[in-house]
Design a protein around this motif. Structure first.
Motif, mmCIF file in Angstrom:
data_model
loop_
_atom_site.group_PDB
_atom_site.id
_atom_site.type_symbol
_atom_site.label_atom_id
_atom_site.label_comp_id
_atom_site.label_asym_id
_atom_site.label_seq_id
_atom_site.Cartn_x
_atom_site.Cartn_y
_atom_site.Cartn_z
ATOM 1 N N ASN A 54 0.846 -1.191 0.000
ATOM 2 C CA ASN A 54 0.000 0.000 0.000
ATOM 3 C C ASN A 54 0.881 1.239 0.000
ATOM 4 O OD1 ASN A 54 -2.608 -1.103 0.070
ATOM 5 N ND2 ASN A 54 -2.505 -1.410 2.286
ATOM 6 N N ALA A 55 0.419 2.306 -0.623
ATOM 7 C CA ALA A 55 1.169 3.557 -0.639
ATOM 8 C C ALA A 55 0.173 4.713 -0.741
ATOM 9 C CB ALA A 55 2.167 3.572 -1.799
ATOM 10 N N SER A 56 0.699 5.902 -0.998
ATOM 11 C CA SER A 56 -0.128 7.106 -1.111
ATOM 12 C C SER A 56 0.085 7.741 -2.476
ATOM 13 C CB SER A 56 0.236 8.102 -0.008
ATOM 14 O OG SER A 56 0.056 7.535 1.280
ATOM 15 N N GLY A 57 -0.810 8.624 -2.842
ATOM 16 C CA GLY A 57 -0.689 9.339 -4.109
ATOM 17 C C GLY A 57 -1.678 10.479 -4.152
ATOM 18 N N PHE A 58 -1.686 11.219 -5.266
ATOM 19 C CA PHE A 58 -2.649 12.298 -5.427
ATOM 20 C C PHE A 58 -2.836 12.570 -6.914
ATOM 21 C CE2 PHE A 58 1.523 14.221 -4.815
ATOM 22 C CZ PHE A 58 1.612 15.187 -5.805
ATOM 23 N N PHE A 59 -3.917 13.293 -7.230
ATOM 24 C CA PHE A 59 -4.245 13.612 -8.608
ATOM 25 C C PHE A 59 -3.653 14.960 -8.994
ATOM 26 C CE2 PHE A 59 -7.978 10.972 -7.304
ATOM 27 C CZ PHE A 59 -7.728 9.898 -8.145
ATOM 28 N N PHE A 60 -3.181 15.040 -10.244
ATOM 29 C CA PHE A 60 -2.650 16.286 -10.795
ATOM 30 C C PHE A 60 -3.205 16.433 -12.199
ATOM 31 C CE2 PHE A 60 0.547 19.002 -12.864
ATOM 32 C CZ PHE A 60 0.715 19.993 -11.907
ATOM 33 N N GLU A 61 -3.697 17.615 -12.521
ATOM 34 C CA GLU A 61 -4.343 17.869 -13.801
ATOM 35 C C GLU A 61 -3.612 18.983 -14.527
ATOM 36 O OE1 GLU A 61 -8.961 18.170 -15.195
ATOM 37 O OE2 GLU A 61 -8.302 19.538 -13.591
ATOM 38 N N ARG A 211 5.660 3.978 7.087
ATOM 39 C CA ARG A 211 5.535 3.256 5.834
ATOM 40 C C ARG A 211 4.122 3.438 5.291
ATOM 41 N NH1 ARG A 211 5.505 -2.011 6.430
ATOM 42 N NH2 ARG A 211 5.184 -1.926 8.677
ATOM 43 N N GLY A 212 4.013 3.484 3.975
ATOM 44 C CA GLY A 212 2.714 3.710 3.354
ATOM 45 C C GLY A 212 2.451 5.166 3.020
ATOM 46 N N THR A 213 3.300 6.078 3.526
ATOM 47 C CA THR A 213 3.126 7.494 3.242
ATOM 48 C C THR A 213 3.832 7.893 1.947
ATOM 49 O OG1 THR A 213 3.158 7.826 5.650
ATOM 50 C CG2 THR A 213 3.184 9.795 4.318
ATOM 51 N N SER A 214 4.602 6.980 1.376
ATOM 52 C CA SER A 214 5.328 7.283 0.143
ATOM 53 C C SER A 214 4.377 7.807 -0.924
ATOM 54 C CB SER A 214 6.010 6.019 -0.377
ATOM 55 O OG SER A 214 6.929 5.514 0.545
ATOM 56 N N GLY A 215 4.728 8.929 -1.526
ATOM 57 C CA GLY A 215 3.915 9.506 -2.591
ATOM 58 C C GLY A 215 2.857 10.479 -2.120
ATOM 59 N N MET A 237 3.107 21.773 -2.156
ATOM 60 C CA MET A 237 4.495 22.128 -1.884
ATOM 61 C C MET A 237 5.484 21.050 -2.321
ATOM 62 S SD MET A 237 3.561 24.915 -0.577
ATOM 63 C CE MET A 237 5.122 25.587 -0.051
ATOM 64 N N GLY A 238 5.093 19.786 -2.148
ATOM 65 C CA GLY A 238 6.049 18.729 -2.452
ATOM 66 C C GLY A 238 5.407 17.359 -2.449
ATOM 67 N N VAL A 239 6.252 16.356 -2.703
ATOM 68 C CA VAL A 239 5.844 14.949 -2.717
ATOM 69 C C VAL A 239 6.691 14.214 -1.692
ATOM 70 C CG1 VAL A 239 5.505 12.886 -4.123
ATOM 71 C CG2 VAL A 239 5.359 15.154 -5.189
ATOM 72 N N HIS A 240 6.044 13.707 -0.637
ATOM 73 C CA HIS A 240 6.778 13.002 0.410
ATOM 74 C C HIS A 240 7.383 11.717 -0.139
ATOM 75 C CE1 HIS A 240 7.847 11.217 4.267
ATOM 76 N NE2 HIS A 240 7.309 10.108 3.795
#
Length: 281
Positions: A54-61, A211-215, A237-240
């Motif tokens: 499992n990890a993290s992410g977000f949307f960018f348009e 762990r799992g906070t990547s992205g 601001m950034g990407v962890h």
């Protein structure tokens, strides 16, 4: 001078989550939710049908193109022999009833070629990856909030030392499994924003991460008058990516530094620039 080693936050190993069992009665959720929570889906990696992490992410348009952003080491990590061949993200289907969601799967390779984009600069590899999403393949009722170039800081001077930030993600895979929402962790900027820490394309945050906070997206509330009516009133601001520590730290006497790397979000402008041969998704 000793250089603090970097410890990439490995994605969290997938474990079963507890949600509402099929047939359970769940009242629709009508309270509004900050759009920030709808911009950050949970990311799961697989090799075939085998769940991996499992990890993290977000949307960018950008220019009507929609991307998923996460850490590069989520999609491939040679050091740990992590080689998934697809990702799955969780999409909301109803903004007023957050219990309704679905999984959306995407392959990481097309005829043997990686579909994600990654970058490097004078400091070396950048631990950020973007994958373009095919809008036509998404469910029609998908509820997605996305960052855009307008959410990037326009001046380093507007970010002050010790500025309060939030990290939006899924630490240890933990989240609201009923409503499918990430959690927020508080952070502050721990190095001068705009200066590449030790020549690398990231700045430091002081935050408790797992762990799992990547992205995960690292954000700051946008207090400008224009943002008050914006659909997503936050600055990206950034990407962890990773935790930092001292290699010679006494594990008994000395606590961990509690510092982290966050890659400057403007790398997304490079990674989402249209290339020759690109077609609209």
């Amino acid at each position: 001078m000793n250089r603090p080693p970097i410890y990439p936050d490995p994605p969290q190993i997938i474990a079963p989550t507890t949600g509402n069992a099929e047939g359970d009665e769940v009242a629709p959720i009508t309270a509004p939710v900050d759009p920030l929570f709808l911009a950050a889906p949970r990311v799961s990696t697989f090799h075939g049908k085998q769940p991996l992490t499992n990890a993290s992410g977000f949307f960018f348009e950008r220019d009507d193109r929609l991307y998923l952003v996460t850490s590069r080491h989520v999609v491939i990590d040679e050091a740990t022999q992590h080689f998934p061949d697809r990702l799955e993200i969780e999409l909301h289907l109803d903004a007023s009833n957050l219990t309704r969601s679905t999984g959306f799967s995407m392959l990481l390779y097309n005829e043997g070629a990686a579909v994600w984009r990654q970058g490097k600069d004078s400091g070396g590899e950048i631990d950020v990856a973007v994958i373009e999403l095919d809008r036509a393949a998404l469910p029609d009722e998908s509820v997605i909030r996305a960052f855009s170039p307008a959410h990037l800081p326009t001046s380093f001077d507007e970010v002050h030392p010790g500025e309060s930030l939030l990290v939006v993600g899924f630490p240890l895979g933990f989240h609201d499994a009923l409503h499918h929402l990430p959690v927020l962790r508080h952070a502050i900027i721990a190095s001068p924003y705009g200066i590449r820490f030790q020549g690398n394309g990231y700045f430091l945050t002081d935050a408790r991460t797992h762990r799992g906070t990547s992205g995960a997206a690292v954000v700051m509330r946008d207090s400008s008058p224009e943002a008050q009516s914006a659909a997503l009133p936050w600055k990206l601001m950034g990407v962890h990516s990773a935790r930092m520590d001292m290699g010679d730290r006494d594990l008994v006497l000395d606590e961990s530094l509690g510092l982290n790397c966050a890659w400057y979000a403007d790398i997304l402008l490079t990674l989402t620039t249209p290339r020759e041969g690109d077609s609209a998704a």
